[in-house]
Design an enzyme around this catalytic site. Sequence first.
Site, mmCIF file in Angstrom:
data_model
loop_
_atom_site.group_PDB
_atom_site.id
_atom_site.type_symbol
_atom_site.label_atom_id
_atom_site.label_comp_id
_atom_site.label_asym_id
_atom_site.label_seq_id
_atom_site.Cartn_x
_atom_site.Cartn_y
_atom_site.Cartn_z
ATOM 1 N NE ARG A 135 -3.896 2.037 2.426
ATOM 2 C CZ ARG A 135 -3.782 3.217 3.036
ATOM 3 N NH1 ARG A 135 -2.678 3.514 3.706
ATOM 4 N NH2 ARG A 135 -4.775 4.085 2.987
ATOM 5 C CB SER B 49 -11.621 -0.922 2.675
ATOM 6 O OG SER B 49 -10.277 -1.257 2.573
ATOM 7 C CE LYS C 143 -7.965 4.811 4.601
ATOM 8 N NZ LYS C 143 -9.214 4.080 4.460
#
Length: 211
Positions: free
Chosen positions: A42, A111, A140
Amino acid sequence: MALDRSALRLYLVTDTTLCGSFGVARTVAAAVKGGVTMVQLRDKTATPKKRNELANALKTLLKGTGVPFIVNDDVETAIAVDADGVHVGQDDTPAAVVRARIGADKILGLSCETEETVRAAKQLPVDYLGLGPVFETGTKPDHKPPLSMDGLAKLCGVSGHPTVAIGGLSASHATQVLQAGADGMAVVSAICGQPDPAEAARKISQHLKGA
Ligand code: TZP
């Protein structure tokens, strides 16, 4: 590669910034030694070329380990390096579009942050759901409101898919995450940037085994 839900047990999601000078590839190699069962690249800020190079390095490193390699959001990179799958968020390329592009044999993760999206996922061609954030996390910054463990349990109960919990999780949450009904936990900062990523992964893995 079809998804074996046991691969969701300890899912490492990489963060290039957090891995720092230790590097993503060294972190992943160490984490695999420590017992991670799935790895996701990611990196939302790398150029496509850099992401492709990193994806290639991780794909090579994971070859023969049995640990599936997933690429976040970037379908073309996933295809270019023959990754085992792709993970998308609610605002990324729609799951049906990704599935059509990667084919039936690859793993596709999605997600979900709400009950509504978990219910909607029942109609989507995905293999697993990432549920979170369970707790507040600095990894995040733009995340949705945390679910809490109770919220996670509720979403696991509604889901028709294998699930992995994410967000603010560490070894101490292993028992609760499995009791909530998730197949495993995904972590970033509990491994990336830790002084000894192999040991960090080993500790979480042991907690999951003991749960
Ligand atoms: N999606 C929901 S929370 C999160 C992502 C990618 C970040 C989790 O990071 P950490 O460091 O494990 O809390």
